[in-house]
Design a protein around this motif. Structure first.
Motif, mmCIF file in Angstrom:
data_model
loop_
_atom_site.group_PDB
_atom_site.id
_atom_site.type_symbol
_atom_site.label_atom_id
_atom_site.label_comp_id
_atom_site.label_asym_id
_atom_site.label_seq_id
_atom_site.Cartn_x
_atom_site.Cartn_y
_atom_site.Cartn_z
ATOM 1 N N LEU A 143 -21.194 -30.389 7.861
ATOM 2 C CA LEU A 143 -21.993 -29.832 8.946
ATOM 3 C C LEU A 143 -21.182 -29.817 10.233
ATOM 4 N N SER A 164 -30.100 -28.308 15.739
ATOM 5 C CA SER A 164 -29.244 -27.734 14.696
ATOM 6 C C SER A 164 -28.863 -28.773 13.649
ATOM 7 N N ASN A 197 -29.750 -28.125 9.674
ATOM 8 C CA ASN A 197 -28.667 -27.998 8.698
ATOM 9 C C ASN A 197 -28.606 -29.163 7.720
ATOM 10 N N VAL A 206 -21.562 -25.653 6.881
ATOM 11 C CA VAL A 206 -22.645 -24.968 7.584
ATOM 12 C C VAL A 206 -22.631 -25.393 9.050
ATOM 13 N N GLY A 207 -23.305 -24.617 9.874
ATOM 14 C CA GLY A 207 -23.420 -24.979 11.285
ATOM 15 C C GLY A 207 -22.714 -24.015 12.214
ATOM 16 N N ASP A 267 -22.185 -20.963 5.310
ATOM 17 C CA ASP A 267 -23.544 -20.439 5.458
ATOM 18 C C ASP A 267 -23.508 -18.972 5.856
ATOM 19 N N ASN A 282 -36.496 -22.937 8.897
ATOM 20 C CA ASN A 282 -35.149 -23.128 9.431
ATOM 21 C C ASN A 282 -34.846 -22.153 10.562
ATOM 22 N N VAL A 312 -31.683 -21.463 11.388
ATOM 23 C CA VAL A 312 -30.403 -20.826 11.076
ATOM 24 C C VAL A 312 -30.734 -19.534 10.345
ATOM 25 N N LEU A 363 -31.177 -20.060 6.286
ATOM 26 C CA LEU A 363 -30.610 -21.214 5.596
ATOM 27 C C LEU A 363 -31.743 -22.006 4.962
ATOM 28 N N ASP A 373 -29.496 -23.028 -0.482
ATOM 29 C CA ASP A 373 -28.085 -22.914 -0.116
ATOM 30 C C ASP A 373 -27.285 -24.150 -0.518
#
Length: 436
Positions: free
Chosen positions: A135, A147, A151, A216-217, A237, A373, A375, A388, A392
């Motif tokens: 992350l 966030s 995530n 991710v992130g 992601d 989410n 994201v 996301l 995932d």
């Protein structure tokens, strides 16, 4: 009084509307050659020199001098300390948000399945989590604990055994809220590194940083470029563009509410986009008046002003059905249906990252604590991408078991198809299982 905003006013029926819309939506997120070359150099250095390169880049880019990589690692006890250091109000808000995000994502978890055919052949799918997820979290004052929750929690709900977080701490500046969020979300290890070098470390591993399966992130252009460069070595992601909001309104919502909803995206950065569609021209006038009256109250007025004047639009449509057609053309990250009966419009919406229903559901609630989410796909990618989620962080493996009778029958079909492709070893492999 602030200088009046110069926001684009469009009519969906004007002859050149399509061209104006294309210009409005255009956004080029591809890194230039200099950024690509710099990122490639950083990735190569981390692959070659591991921890030593990370220590060097942390000093160069983050202004943080340390003697060894051990000084850039935060253990679980440090995360728990952060949870104790934040205020009671902050902790309660994080806990409420974390619980809501977890509860929502638990509905997404997929389970393995199988079925048995009449001849005993068994077919199915086995669902397993990734072994390790990475992350990336922006650091310093522009940190986003929300966030971290969005995530890390889906990864943990998916069953990922280890979630590793990287977060730069410029000049040693640590954001306690981010660490507290990591503690609540179940993050296992934290490394105070950032930039392309952190992405490279997660993708390839170093003496201290473990190699992950997916990164991710959000991050800046160097982080995004590095994620694109390591994709294939690891999963990612998405490559996110600027934040976007599209509001469809029937003209009956308080114009101040809609103005603030548009501001909520514009304050992210100068490239963020805010668009309003309405069949009521006088309502568009009222919202424009609200924008001009309220903008002076915003702490990030300068950023908001650039965003609105460069990328925002107030668009007159014939009716709400035409607004939905336009929404599908735009495929926004966030779509607000600020109308009396949002359920009536929902079947018309095909492309949107998240859909906020009704007058009392501002996008801001989704950013923090609604549960789904935050994201989301940007820049029109909602046409083929999804938010996301737990899926995932899960993998699907096909399961195939053939009984003797099943193998005999399938072998006949496979033989014909394999010989049609001139792959005789395939054909003979299948034919060995055909009963005489």
């Amino acid at each position: 009084m602030s200088t009046p905003l110069k926001i684009a006013r469009l009519n969906a029926n004007q002859s050149d509307f399509a061209q104006h819309l294309d210009v409005l939506l255009a956004w080029e997120g591809v890194s230039d050659k200099a950024v690509n070359n710099r990122v490639e150099e950083i990735i190569a250095a981390v692959r070659e020199r591991g921890d030593a390169a990370l220590v060097e880049y942390t000093a160069r880019f983050d202004g943080l001098q340390v003697d060894a990589m051990a000084d850039l690692i935060l253990d679980r006890a440090r995360l728990e300390l952060a949870l104790e250091r934040i205020t009671g109000e902050q902790r309660e808000a994080l806990e409420v948000a974390a619980e809501r995000v977890k509860r929502y994502h638990e509905h997404q978890r997929q389970e393995s399945w199988r079925y048995t055919e009449a001849d005993g052949t068994v077919l199915g799918q086995q669902i397993t989590p990734l072994d390790r997820a990475g992350l990336y979290v922006p650091g310093g004052k522009a940190s986003y604990p929300s966030s971290v929750l969005m995530n890390a929690i889906p990864a943990k709900v998916a069953g990922v055994p280890e979630v590793v977080m990287v977060v730069p701490t410029p000049r040693g500046e640590i954001n306690e809220l981010v660490l507290a969020a990591a503690c609540l979300a179940g993050v296992d290890r934290v490394f105070t590194i950032g930039g392309a070098q952190a992405v490279a470390a997660l993708a390839y591993g170093t003496e201290s940083v473990p190699r992950v399966d997916k990164i991710v992130g959000p991050g800046n252009i160097y982080v995004a470029t590095a994620k694109r460069a390591v994709f294939g070595q690891v999963g990612i992601d998405m490559i996110a563009g600027p934040s976007e909001i599209l509001v469809v309104c029937d003209g009956q919502t308080d114009p101040d509410w809609i103005a603030m909803d548009l501001f909520s995206q514009a304050e992210h950065d100068e490239d963020a986009q805010s668009i309003l569609l309405s069949p009521d021209a006088s309502f568009l006038d009222a919202v424009e008046a609200s924008l001009n009256r309220l903008i002076g109250e915003l702490e990030r007025e300068a950023i908001v002003r650039v965003s609105l004047e460069n990328r925002a639009a107030l668009i007159k449509v014939d009716n709400l059905e035409q607004a939905c057609e336009l929404a599908n053309r735009i495929a926004p990250e966030h779509l607000e249906l600020s109308v009396e009966d949002p359920d009536a419009l929902l079947p018309l919406i095909r492309h949107a990252g998240a859909i906020f229903m009704g007058r009392h559901t501002p996008e801001a609630l989704g950013d923090y604590c609604a549960g789904p989410n935050h994201v989301l796909p940007t820049s029109g990618t909602a046409r083929f991408s999804s938010p996301l989620g737990v899926y995932d962080f899960q993998k699907r493996s096909s399961v195939i078991f053939c009984s003797p009778d099943g193998a005999s029958e399938l072998g006949k079909t496979a033989s014909v198809l394999a010989r049609g492709e001139s792959l005789t070893a395939h054909a003979r492999s299948a034919e060995y299982r055909i009963k005489p």
